[in-house]
Write an enzyme that holds these catalytic residues in place. Structure first.
Site, PDB file in Angstrom:
ATOM      1  N   SER A   1       5.828  -3.166   0.480  1.00 19.39           N
ATOM      2  CA  SER A   1       7.288  -3.311   0.401  1.00 19.39           C
ATOM      3  C   SER A   1       7.987  -1.979   0.635  1.00 19.39           C
ATOM      4  O   SER A   1       7.477  -0.928   0.271  1.00 19.39           O
ATOM      5  CB  SER A   1       7.703  -3.872  -0.960  1.00 19.39           C
ATOM      6  OG  SER A   1       7.533  -5.287  -0.946  1.00 19.39           O
TER       7      SER A   1
ATOM      8  N   ASP B   1      -3.733 -14.623  -3.190  1.00 19.14           N
ATOM      9  CA  ASP B   1      -3.626 -13.151  -3.224  1.00 19.14           C
ATOM     10  C   ASP B   1      -4.326 -12.631  -4.482  1.00 19.14           C
ATOM     11  O   ASP B   1      -4.192 -13.192  -5.559  1.00 19.14           O
ATOM     12  CB  ASP B   1      -2.134 -12.798  -3.260  1.00 19.14           C
ATOM     13  CG  ASP B   1      -1.875 -11.316  -3.091  1.00 19.14           C
ATOM     14  OD1 ASP B   1      -0.825 -10.841  -3.585  1.00 19.14           O
ATOM     15  OD2 ASP B   1      -2.721 -10.633  -2.484  1.00 19.14           O
TER      16      ASP B   1
ATOM     17  N   ASN C   1       1.221  -7.433   3.196  1.00 24.07           N
ATOM     18  CA  ASN C   1       1.594  -8.112   1.939  1.00 24.07           C
ATOM     19  C   ASN C   1       2.933  -7.600   1.402  1.00 24.07           C
ATOM     20  O   ASN C   1       3.087  -6.402   1.165  1.00 24.07           O
ATOM     21  CB  ASN C   1       0.508  -7.876   0.889  1.00 24.07           C
ATOM     22  CG  ASN C   1      -0.725  -8.724   1.162  1.00 24.07           C
ATOM     23  OD1 ASN C   1      -0.912  -9.215   2.270  1.00 24.07           O
ATOM     24  ND2 ASN C   1      -1.557  -8.908   0.142  1.00 24.07           N
TER      25      ASN C   1
ATOM     26  N   HIS D   1      -1.816  -3.722   1.609  1.00 19.14           N
ATOM     27  CA  HIS D   1      -1.211  -4.149   0.340  1.00 19.14           C
ATOM     28  C   HIS D   1      -0.147  -3.137  -0.055  1.00 19.14           C
ATOM     29  O   HIS D   1      -0.066  -2.048   0.499  1.00 19.14           O
ATOM     30  CB  HIS D   1      -2.295  -4.236  -0.751  1.00 19.14           C
ATOM     31  CG  HIS D   1      -3.117  -5.481  -0.652  1.00 19.14           C
ATOM     32  ND1 HIS D   1      -3.045  -6.506  -1.562  1.00 19.14           N
ATOM     33  CD2 HIS D   1      -4.018  -5.868   0.276  1.00 19.14           C
ATOM     34  CE1 HIS D   1      -3.878  -7.474  -1.216  1.00 19.14           C
ATOM     35  NE2 HIS D   1      -4.479  -7.118  -0.102  1.00 19.14           N
TER      36      HIS D   1
ATOM     37  N   THR E   1       7.501  -7.351  -3.579  1.00 22.64           N
ATOM     38  CA  THR E   1       8.614  -6.654  -4.252  1.00 22.64           C
ATOM     39  C   THR E   1       9.926  -6.735  -3.472  1.00 22.64           C
ATOM     40  O   THR E   1      10.980  -6.981  -4.060  1.00 22.64           O
ATOM     41  CB  THR E   1       8.219  -5.183  -4.498  1.00 22.64           C
ATOM     42  OG1 THR E   1       7.063  -5.166  -5.368  1.00 22.64           O
ATOM     43  CG2 THR E   1       9.339  -4.395  -5.139  1.00 22.64           C
TER      44      THR E   1
ATOM     45  N   HIS F   1       1.184  -1.112  -5.549  1.00 25.14           N
ATOM     46  CA  HIS F   1       2.029  -2.281  -5.752  1.00 25.14           C
ATOM     47  C   HIS F   1       3.321  -1.922  -6.468  1.00 25.14           C
ATOM     48  O   HIS F   1       3.409  -0.894  -7.126  1.00 25.14           O
ATOM     49  CB  HIS F   1       1.269  -3.323  -6.588  1.00 25.14           C
ATOM     50  CG  HIS F   1       0.144  -3.956  -5.839  1.00 25.14           C
ATOM     51  ND1 HIS F   1      -1.178  -3.767  -6.165  1.00 25.14           N
ATOM     52  CD2 HIS F   1       0.126  -4.751  -4.752  1.00 25.14           C
ATOM     53  CE1 HIS F   1      -1.953  -4.445  -5.330  1.00 25.14           C
ATOM     54  NE2 HIS F   1      -1.177  -5.059  -4.463  1.00 25.14           N
ATOM     55  N   GLY F   2       4.309  -2.792  -6.324  1.00 21.47           N
ATOM     56  CA  GLY F   2       5.528  -2.675  -7.127  1.00 21.47           C
ATOM     57  C   GLY F   2       6.600  -1.802  -6.489  1.00 21.47           C
ATOM     58  O   GLY F   2       6.502  -1.406  -5.326  1.00 21.47           O
TER      59      GLY F   2
HETATM   60  O1  PGH Z   1       0.326  -6.055  -2.134  1.00 16.13           O
HETATM   61  C1  PGH Z   1       1.092  -6.938  -2.470  1.00 16.13           C
HETATM   62  C2  PGH Z   1       2.613  -6.750  -2.525  1.00 16.13           C
HETATM   63  O2  PGH Z   1       2.960  -5.403  -2.565  1.00 16.13           O
HETATM   64  P1  PGH Z   1       4.479  -4.947  -2.880  1.00 16.13           P
HETATM   65  O3  PGH Z   1       4.612  -4.871  -4.375  1.00 16.13           O
HETATM   66  O4  PGH Z   1       4.637  -3.615  -2.223  1.00 16.13           O
HETATM   67  O5  PGH Z   1       5.393  -5.997  -2.302  1.00 16.13           O
HETATM   68  N1  PGH Z   1       0.624  -8.146  -2.796  1.00 16.13           N
HETATM   69  O6  PGH Z   1      -0.711  -8.384  -2.820  1.00 16.13           O
HETATM   70 NA    NA Z   2      -4.125 -10.751  -0.287  1.00 11.46          NA
HETATM   71 ZN    ZN Z   3      -1.699  -6.538  -3.183  1.00 11.44          ZN
END
Ligand code: PGH
Ligand code: NA
Ligand code: ZN
Ligand code: CA
Length: 311
Positions: A217, A88, A257, A214, A260, A184-185
């Site tokens: 979560s 990743d 993905n 991406h 989190t 993210h996060g």
């Molecule tokens: O994109 C992600 C994970 O995203 P989250 O933080 O929303 O789980 N990993 O590459």
């Molecule tokens: Na990835």
């Molecule tokens: Zn990501």
């Protein structure tokens, strides 16, 4: 069984469902994810960031990459469901090289913070080179705001669908992560969750390859609440509602993905268990509740993404 990411994503793309890609840093998350996928008879993608590889190898990235391949292959080869291992957010060529050499199913080259032409050139190189070793490749167009490992993107830069068409044709990349508004996060979106579905629809029409979401979560309230009941402070945490993710899947997202949500579930279980069992010091006991919560998140996600029963 251990499979190539491309083959399970192509199948998902043809049938408009998605496969979750769950991030791991240790054995406990791997066990919980695989237990959940077996129970749902579903394919699953295990993914590790560069930071996870550095962590597992205690600073030695080749040792870390080899360790994850050995761990995941050992489990994959001993169960019936298809399992792929993915790097990743590969940003540094030595990590991508280590992952390809170790035997990862696929790698992401994330050069999306570069100018379009530079991203295209770098990605084209990595595709040529990874394909020579039978490894499939993910790339990214546009930027997710928030911290992406070690690159801070101030704000979202959404994907340009016309650029995506050229990018896919020129690079031969196997699957693409178009930035459509996630980040993210645990603290996504300033206001309400706002994903650009029209843009996603156009990217799918123009590229017709498996697409990756991406920052997917949901930041599940039930686990945030448990974690906070036992001392965590996740004030203001906010994620992508499952309904929005399902809409993305209908429009052509095939890899989702998720990092989190597993982290919050795990820490909720560990905090709860430790508080309720002050005498316990066996990690196989005090990690177990957290692993069970992770398994719950895994099974729920496999279900709503339509991956259940697709092994
Ligand atoms: O994109 C992600 C994970 O995203 P989250 O933080 O929303 O789980 N990993 O590459
Ligand atoms: Na990835
Ligand atoms: Zn990501
Ligand atoms: Ca990026």
């Amino acid at each position: 069984m251990y499979v190539n990411t491309k083959e399970i994503l192509e199948k998902a793309s043809k049938n408009f469902y998605a496969i979750p890609a769950f991030n791991i840093n240790n054995l406990e998350f791997l066990i919980a994810i695989i237990e959940g996928a077996i129970e749902k008879n579903a394919p699953v993608i295990i993914e590790t960031s560069e930071g996870a590889i550095k962590y597992a190898g205690n600073g030695d990235i080749y040792r870390g990459a080899n360790l994850f391949v050995k761990m995941v292959r050992e489990y994959a080869d001993s169960v019936k469901i298809p399992i792929a291992l993915h790097l990743d957010h590969g940003k540094h060529l030595e990590y991508i090289a280590a992952a390809v050499k170790a035997g990862y199913s696929s790698v992401m080259i994330d050069a999306s913070h570069e100018e379009f032409e530079k991203n295209l050139t770098i990605t084209k190189e990595v595709v040529k080179w990874a394909h020579a070793s039978g490894v499939s490749v993910e790339a990214e167009l546009g930027q997710l705001s928030g911290i992406e490992d070690n690159v801070y993107a101030a704000e979202n830069v959404l994907v340009d669908p016309e650029q995506a068409k050229i990018f896919v044709e020129e690079t031969g990349v196997d699957f693409l992560a178009p930035a459509i508004g996630t980040s993210h996060g645990a603290f996504k979106f300033k206001g309400e969750a706002k994903l650009d579905f029209d843009r996603l629809k156009k990217v799918k029409e123009l590229t017709n390859i498996p697409l990756v979401l991406h920052g997917a979560s949901s930041v599940l309230k039930q686990f945030v609440d448990i974690a906070e009941e036992f001392g965590a402070d996740f004030g203001g945490a906010k994620g992508v509602p499952a309904e929005e993710i399902k809409k993305c899947v209908e429009l052509g997202i095939n890899k989702v993905n998720t990092d989190t949500d597993l982290r919050i579930a795990f820490v909720a279980g560990v905090r709860k268990y430790l508080k309720e069992n002050p005498k316990e010091f066996d990690p196989r006991k005090y990690f177990k509740e957290g692993m069970n919560y992770v398994k719950e998140v895994v099974m729920d996600r496999l279900e709503f993404l339509g991956a259940s029963g697709k092994a």
